[in-house]
Each structure stands twice: as C-alpha cells, then as structure tokens.
Write a protein that holds these residues in place. Structure first.
Motif, PDB file in Angstrom:
ATOM      1  N   THR A  47       0.832  -1.204   0.000  1.00  0.00           N
ATOM      2  CA  THR A  47       0.000   0.000   0.000  1.00  0.00           C
ATOM      3  C   THR A  47       0.863   1.250   0.000  1.00  0.00           C
ATOM      4  OG1 THR A  47      -1.803  -1.147   1.113  1.00  0.00           O
ATOM      5  CG2 THR A  47      -1.822   1.247   1.225  1.00  0.00           C
ATOM      6  N   ASN A  48       1.872   1.271   0.855  1.00  0.00           N
ATOM      7  CA  ASN A  48       2.759   2.434   0.915  1.00  0.00           C
ATOM      8  C   ASN A  48       3.573   2.583  -0.370  1.00  0.00           C
ATOM      9  OD1 ASN A  48       1.842   2.957   3.486  1.00  0.00           O
ATOM     10  ND2 ASN A  48       3.574   1.991   4.492  1.00  0.00           N
ATOM     11  N   LEU A  49       4.040   1.476  -0.914  1.00  0.00           N
ATOM     12  CA  LEU A  49       4.802   1.529  -2.160  1.00  0.00           C
ATOM     13  C   LEU A  49       3.945   2.068  -3.298  1.00  0.00           C
ATOM     14  CD1 LEU A  49       7.138   0.994  -4.106  1.00  0.00           C
ATOM     15  CD2 LEU A  49       6.440  -1.425  -4.157  1.00  0.00           C
ATOM     16  N   MET A  50       2.733   1.561  -3.427  1.00  0.00           N
ATOM     17  CA  MET A  50       1.870   2.007  -4.521  1.00  0.00           C
ATOM     18  C   MET A  50       1.463   3.470  -4.345  1.00  0.00           C
ATOM     19  SD  MET A  50       1.867  -0.376  -6.693  1.00  0.00           S
ATOM     20  CE  MET A  50       0.559   0.133  -7.807  1.00  0.00           C
ATOM     21  N   ALA A  51       1.276   3.900  -3.105  1.00  0.00           N
ATOM     22  CA  ALA A  51       0.965   5.314  -2.853  1.00  0.00           C
ATOM     23  C   ALA A  51       2.140   6.187  -3.294  1.00  0.00           C
ATOM     24  CB  ALA A  51       0.642   5.543  -1.386  1.00  0.00           C
ATOM     25  N   ALA A  52       3.352   5.774  -2.961  1.00  0.00           N
ATOM     26  CA  ALA A  52       4.546   6.525  -3.351  1.00  0.00           C
ATOM     27  C   ALA A  52       4.707   6.548  -4.871  1.00  0.00           C
ATOM     28  CB  ALA A  52       5.783   5.934  -2.688  1.00  0.00           C
ATOM     29  N   ALA A  53       4.425   5.427  -5.516  1.00  0.00           N
ATOM     30  CA  ALA A  53       4.547   5.349  -6.967  1.00  0.00           C
ATOM     31  C   ALA A  53       3.517   6.246  -7.658  1.00  0.00           C
ATOM     32  CB  ALA A  53       4.390   3.899  -7.433  1.00  0.00           C
ATOM     33  N   ALA A 107      -7.102   4.912  -6.501  1.00  0.00           N
ATOM     34  CA  ALA A 107      -6.502   5.411  -5.259  1.00  0.00           C
ATOM     35  C   ALA A 107      -7.554   6.087  -4.381  1.00  0.00           C
ATOM     36  CB  ALA A 107      -5.367   6.372  -5.565  1.00  0.00           C
ATOM     37  N   PHE A 108      -8.512   6.773  -4.983  1.00  0.00           N
ATOM     38  CA  PHE A 108      -9.575   7.391  -4.184  1.00  0.00           C
ATOM     39  C   PHE A 108     -10.344   6.325  -3.408  1.00  0.00           C
ATOM     40  CE2 PHE A 108      -9.442  11.058  -7.273  1.00  0.00           C
ATOM     41  CZ  PHE A 108      -8.905  11.941  -6.356  1.00  0.00           C
ATOM     42  N   LEU A 109     -10.607   5.206  -4.045  1.00  0.00           N
ATOM     43  CA  LEU A 109     -11.297   4.114  -3.356  1.00  0.00           C
ATOM     44  C   LEU A 109     -10.422   3.530  -2.248  1.00  0.00           C
ATOM     45  CD1 LEU A 109     -12.906   2.332  -6.431  1.00  0.00           C
ATOM     46  CD2 LEU A 109     -14.030   3.844  -4.790  1.00  0.00           C
ATOM     47  N   GLU A 110      -9.136   3.405  -2.513  1.00  0.00           N
ATOM     48  CA  GLU A 110      -8.190   2.866  -1.536  1.00  0.00           C
ATOM     49  C   GLU A 110      -8.048   3.800  -0.333  1.00  0.00           C
ATOM     50  OE1 GLU A 110      -5.607   0.150   0.127  1.00  0.00           O
ATOM     51  OE2 GLU A 110      -6.798  -0.126  -1.683  1.00  0.00           O
ATOM     52  N   ALA A 111      -8.255   5.090  -0.533  1.00  0.00           N
ATOM     53  CA  ALA A 111      -8.103   6.076   0.544  1.00  0.00           C
ATOM     54  C   ALA A 111      -9.069   5.823   1.698  1.00  0.00           C
ATOM     55  CB  ALA A 111      -8.295   7.482   0.006  1.00  0.00           C
ATOM     56  N   GLU A 112     -10.171   5.177   1.417  1.00  0.00           N
ATOM     57  CA  GLU A 112     -11.123   4.843   2.478  1.00  0.00           C
ATOM     58  C   GLU A 112     -10.559   3.802   3.442  1.00  0.00           C
ATOM     59  OE1 GLU A 112     -14.353   6.053   3.228  1.00  0.00           O
ATOM     60  OE2 GLU A 112     -13.535   7.627   1.926  1.00  0.00           O
ATOM     61  N   SER A 114      -6.947   3.159   3.616  1.00  0.00           N
ATOM     62  CA  SER A 114      -5.536   3.397   3.915  1.00  0.00           C
ATOM     63  C   SER A 114      -5.273   4.860   4.231  1.00  0.00           C
ATOM     64  CB  SER A 114      -4.671   2.967   2.729  1.00  0.00           C
ATOM     65  OG  SER A 114      -3.354   3.441   2.890  1.00  0.00           O
ATOM     66  N   GLU A 115      -4.812   5.106   5.439  1.00  0.00           N
ATOM     67  CA  GLU A 115      -4.467   6.474   5.832  1.00  0.00           C
ATOM     68  C   GLU A 115      -3.290   7.002   5.010  1.00  0.00           C
ATOM     69  OE1 GLU A 115      -5.544   9.825   7.533  1.00  0.00           O
ATOM     70  OE2 GLU A 115      -6.608   7.949   7.926  1.00  0.00           O
ATOM     71  N   ALA A 116      -2.364   6.114   4.650  1.00  0.00           N
ATOM     72  CA  ALA A 116      -1.199   6.536   3.852  1.00  0.00           C
ATOM     73  C   ALA A 116      -1.642   7.041   2.479  1.00  0.00           C
ATOM     74  CB  ALA A 116      -0.213   5.382   3.700  1.00  0.00           C
ATOM     75  N   VAL A 117      -2.565   6.333   1.855  1.00  0.00           N
ATOM     76  CA  VAL A 117      -3.052   6.748   0.536  1.00  0.00           C
ATOM     77  C   VAL A 117      -3.848   8.043   0.661  1.00  0.00           C
ATOM     78  CG1 VAL A 117      -4.532   6.111  -1.409  1.00  0.00           C
ATOM     79  CG2 VAL A 117      -3.043   4.401  -0.365  1.00  0.00           C
TER      80      VAL A 117
END
Length: 195
Positions: A47-53, A107-112, A114-117
C-alpha cells in the motif's frame, strides 16, 4: 540505483501497464528486478509503495502541465492564452496518461481503507493548488497562503472535473476554447445584477 528506487520505478511502470488496483507485489518485483522482502523492508508494504509510486507519477504529470504554460515564450502570452495552452496540453495528455489518470480513481477508493493513501492524495491536492495559483496568477503561497489556496482550489476543481469528462466522454468533453468561453460567461454573470 538501490532496491528502494528500483521498487518505486517498477511500481510506476506497473501503474501504467496494469493499473493501480490490479498491480500485485509479484508484478512490482518482476518489473523492478528486486525481491518480495524488499517491499516490506523499504516501504512497509504494498500500500505504501503504490501510494509513493502514484504520487511520483502524478507529480511528474502535474509538472509537465505546468511546464506547458511556463515554457519559453510563455511570458509573452496573455492570461487567456496561458489558460488555453494549459487546457490544450492537459486534454491532450489524457491520451498518453490514461492509465495513470484512471489509477487515481482506484486510489480514491483505496483512501477509504488506507491512511497513507489518503494522506498522499490530500498532500498532492494541496501542492497542486499552490502550483496552479503560482503558474496561472503568480500567487506565491509562502506570501499569500489563503489567496493561493482559494485560487488553486478553483483550478483543482476544474482539473478534476475536466479530467473526468475527458476520460469518460472524450467526444463531448469541453475543449480549451469551451472552458475559456465558460469562464467568461460566469465572470460576466458576476458583474450583472440578479433580477
């Protein structure tokens, strides 16, 4: 480059090739030439890697849009010409950046979940607002933060809305000239008395 950078570049490639939500850890490992353990070691998880990417890729796209109106000769352009140059570049970029731009919806869906996203998306929008205020109107967020956020929020809303229309319905989406005409109509209505 080390594993950290290799992972990040591999994840960015995967976003373009597979999308945000469909990229697996194994995909990133294959694209980066690293190993599964490196993901946890360097990023604390996928999750953190994909957010950074995603952050890296969107930032590069945003800077390319800003460059479209800050390039050589841009200082000679009127406000309307700068506005239209930006929108023409942005609308045209959807064709080459479509996988990345669609990934932002994932990513918007993932934000629900993941706090990192969520944090990455919020910080990215804040940075974008300040960039638009500077690029379009020369407003320095360090000197006039409230004004920069206000003007930048207007542009961020336009970017989000136009982007959605171009991605979903490119044949009927507004052109740069349509947006200029619409802004002029809205500005004129603000000057008129409401009857």
């Amino acid at each position: 480059m080390g594993h950290r950078e290799d992972l990040l570049d591999g994840a960015v490639r995967c976003i373009y090739e597979k999308g945000y939500a469909r990229t697996t850890a194994r995909d990133v490992v294959e694209a980066s030439g690293t190993n599964l353990g490196s993901i946890g070691y360097h990023y604390g998880g996928m999750t953190n890697l994909m957010a950074a990417a995603l952050e890296k890729a969107v930032e590069a796209w945003g800077l390319s849009l800003a460059q479209a109106i800050m390039s050589a000769g841009a200082e000679e352009l009127s406000g309307v010409e700068r506005f239209e140059r930006y929108w023409e570049h942005m609308i045209n970029s959807v064709h080459t950046q479509r996988p990345l731009l669609m990934a932002t919806f994932d990513a918007f869906l993932e934000a629900e979940k993941s706090e990192a996203v969520k944090t990455m998306l919020i910080e990215g929008m804040r940075d974008a607002r300040r960039l638009w205020a500077q690029v379009f109107h020369g407003i320095d967020a360090a000197i006039e933060p409230a004004k920069a956020d206000l003007v930048g929020s207007f542009y961020q809303a336009l970017v989000s809305g136009v982007l959605t229309q171009v991605l979903l319905d490119p044949d009927d989406a507004p052109t740069a000239q349509d947006l200029t005409a619409a802004v002029n109509i809205v500005a004129e209505s603000f000057r008129e008395k409401i009857r």
